[in-house]
Design an enzyme around this catalytic site. Structure first.
Site, PDB file in Angstrom:
ATOM      1  N   LYS A  17       0.825  -1.208   0.000  1.00  0.00           N
ATOM      2  CA  LYS A  17       0.000   0.000   0.000  1.00  0.00           C
ATOM      3  C   LYS A  17       0.863   1.263   0.000  1.00  0.00           C
ATOM      4  CE  LYS A  17      -4.301  -2.013   1.198  1.00  0.00           C
ATOM      5  NZ  LYS A  17      -3.828  -3.397   1.136  1.00  0.00           N
TER       6      LYS A  17
HETATM    7  C1  LIG Z   1      -4.399  -4.501   0.372  1.00  0.00           C
HETATM    8  C2  LIG Z   1      -3.592  -5.735   0.222  1.00  0.00           C
HETATM    9  C3  LIG Z   1      -3.889  -6.699  -0.771  1.00  0.00           C
HETATM   10  C4  LIG Z   1      -5.076  -6.584  -1.712  1.00  0.00           C
HETATM   11  O1  LIG Z   1      -4.930  -5.564  -2.663  1.00  0.00           O
HETATM   12  P1  LIG Z   1      -6.236  -4.998  -3.422  1.00  0.00           P
HETATM   13  O2  LIG Z   1      -5.753  -3.837  -4.212  1.00  0.00           O
HETATM   14  O3  LIG Z   1      -7.189  -4.598  -2.326  1.00  0.00           O
HETATM   15  O4  LIG Z   1      -6.776  -6.092  -4.255  1.00  0.00           O
HETATM   16  C5  LIG Z   1      -3.066  -7.817  -0.860  1.00  0.00           C
HETATM   17  N1  LIG Z   1      -2.031  -7.992  -0.022  1.00  0.00           N
HETATM   18  C6  LIG Z   1      -1.719  -7.098   0.941  1.00  0.00           C
HETATM   19  C7  LIG Z   1      -0.565  -7.371   1.850  1.00  0.00           C
HETATM   20  C8  LIG Z   1      -2.476  -5.938   1.090  1.00  0.00           C
HETATM   21  O5  LIG Z   1      -2.170  -5.061   2.057  1.00  0.00           O
END
Ligand SMILES: *Cc1c(COP(=O)(O)O)cnc(C)c1O
Length: 492
Positions: A113
């Site tokens: 993120k």
């Molecule tokens: C948020 C997240 C995801 C999922 O990503 P999306 O964009 O919501 O599909 C997968 N792995 C981790 C570690 C995340 O923090």
């Protein structure tokens, strides 16, 4: 280029307005009215650029109506600087003969993120100014863990903006709590809330919908906003690392330009994988996009049957960032493959009946590019062990879901698996997967994992227990006091 709503009932806006607003007034998501396509010469030029330069060039193709290339380059250089991300923000690791892993967790909070949340606040502040708005923004976040910390790191010390994060007293892990309690920055505030995640989230929603609070804040020149993953400003930075990864493969002589690669993405809200699809539409030679889910396999069923049905059991898994039953960004895919009228109808069905079914022709079109595979809990643990034994490569639980799905998909082409978190971010589960032993204390499991794996602890998680507590986790409030807390923080 203009930005239109996926539901087609709101006027088109500029990219700056789309980023400032987040959600369109008709409840839809903003999407560009056309996707820019890069020529072979463009890709060739990208190949020799640094990551911030690549990101600025790619984002400029989407945001040039409101942002200059130089502005974007300046922000990308700040956001993706070496002190935050190391020498390459999105490096590829060669794991197996045709298996490459795109590591997106080298940022300040050790999860992917950061790739969006380090740059999005910068785009947001500029967007507010560009739309002639002199007010200050207050970002409110309710978090079940990872998003809160990533948002705090992204927004800290950015002028013209403040951020308050609320987390449930008993709903986040010990490490997550410590990460937030030790947050630094002159514009941040963190509060623990009595109750679970829903209580904290409902508290924030109530503040957003309360006209009285909006008026009081408005009189002080403050408006409320969210760091939500449906904002275009969070999605567009994610397109960059797919294009960049392809350029790196070509640059390193791993593939010839034009050769197709498949991509597997551990998916929750469908933002990350959609960004991969947008990269494909821009001309990046991507073959299949494998959508990997955990036991909450609503998307796997959707790709197989065409029915999206969120009325099902919710599982709490070892890959918690993918424990999601409403994948908001899927709406953008439906829009790309059909039209706003169709999307409006489907979203109406979803809100009224909790499910919808797309027409056969639409499903067939989607399945040309996508395929859904899921991985249960036991398989997730086994995959971590398998990859460590076979390749000596340590992965977290979310990456394991993707790795399992990639192997199950197979295929002739090279496969890029997107790795979304450092294994140390989910140390107890990874340690358990490797040793079969449960640890009492989450912090101990970080050190134990280092001993068995001999992989160095990811730096943002090093020595976390020794950092100074800034926001005392025991100083928690009931949800009913959240509004007053916000007003107090704003000096009201
Ligand atoms: C948020 C997240 C995801 C999922 O990503 P999306 O964009 O919501 O599909 C997968 N792995 C981790 C570690 C995340 O923090």
């Amino acid at each position: 280029m203009k930005y239109v709503s996926t539901r087609g009932m709101s006027p088109a806006v500029t990219s700056a307005e789309a980023i400032k607003k987040g959600l369109a007034p008709d409840g839809g998501l903003y999407f560009p009215d056309e996707i820019p396509v890069f020529s072979d010469a463009d890709f060739d030029a990208l190949k020799d650029m640094s990551y911030p330069e690549r990101a600025a060039k790619i984002m400029h193709a989407f945001l040039s109506d409101s942002f200059s290339y130089d502005e974007l380059l300046c922000e990308c250089r700040e956001a993706y600087r070496e002190e935050s991300f190391g020498p390459h923000p999105a490096p590829l690791s060669e794991v197996g003969p045709s298996l490459r892993v795109l590591e997106l967790w080298h940022g300040p909070t050790a999860a992917f993120k950061d790739m969006a949340l380090q740059i999005m606040p910068r785009l947001f502040v500029r967007s507010v100014r560009k739309t002639g708005d002199g007010r200050k923004a207050l970002i409110l976040v309710a978090t079940s863990g990872d998003t809160g910390k990533a948002a705090l790191e992204g927004y800290k010390d950015i002028d013209g903006i403040n951020i308050m994060v609320f987390y449930p007293e008993n709903g986040v892990s010990r490490v997550q709590k410590l990460q937030m309690a030790t947050q630094t920055g002159n514009n941040v505030f963190v509060r623990s809330v009595k109750g679970n995640f829903d209580d904290a989230q409902n508290g924030v929603k109530k503040i957003f919908s309360d006209p009285d609070t909006a008026e009081k804040l408005g009189n002080k020149g403050i408006f409320l906003s969210s760091a939500n993953s449906i904002n275009w400003g969070r999605l567009v930075p994610q397109v960059c690392y797919y294009v960049s990864a392809y350029c790196d493969l070509v640059k390193e002589g791993d593939i010839a330009f034009g050769e197709k690669v498949n991509v597997t993405v551990p998916t929750g809200n469908f933002g990350d994988i959609l960004a991969g699809y947008i990269a494909k539409k821009m001309g990046t030679p991507i073959g299949k996009l494998v959508c990997a889910s955990n036991s909450n396999n609503v998307l796997t069923d959707f790709f197989e049957t065409g029915t999206y049905d969120r009325k099902r059991q919710f599982y709490t898994t070892v890959s918690p960032s993918m424990d999601i039953l409403i994948s908001s960004n899927l709406e953008r895919l439906l829009f790309m493959e059909s039209d706003s009228g169709t999307v409006r109808g489907l979203m109406k069905e979803l809100s009224e009946n909790g499910k919808y079914t797309v027409p056969d022709a639409l499903l067939a079109k989607i399945n040309e590019d996508f395929c859904g595979i899921y991985c249960g809990e036991d398989d997730t643990h086994a995959e971590i062990r398998h990859i460590e034994t076979k390749y000596g490569y340590l992965i977290d639980t979310h990456t394991a879901v993707a790795m399992y799905s990639a192997e199950k998909y197979g295929g002739e082409e090279k496969m890029i698996v997107v790795s979304t978190a450092s294994p140390y971010k989910f140390a107890p589960a990874v340690y358990y997967a490797l040793t079969g032993e449960k640890t009492e204390n989450e912090l101990d499991s970080i050190d134990l994992l280092e001993k068995v794996s001999r992989v160095e602890i990811t730096s943002p998680l090093k020595g976390i227990a020794d950092r100074k507590i800034v926001f005392d986790p025991s100083d928690s409030i009931p949800p009913s006091e959240m509004t007053a807390d916000v007003l107090r923080y704003c000096g009201l």
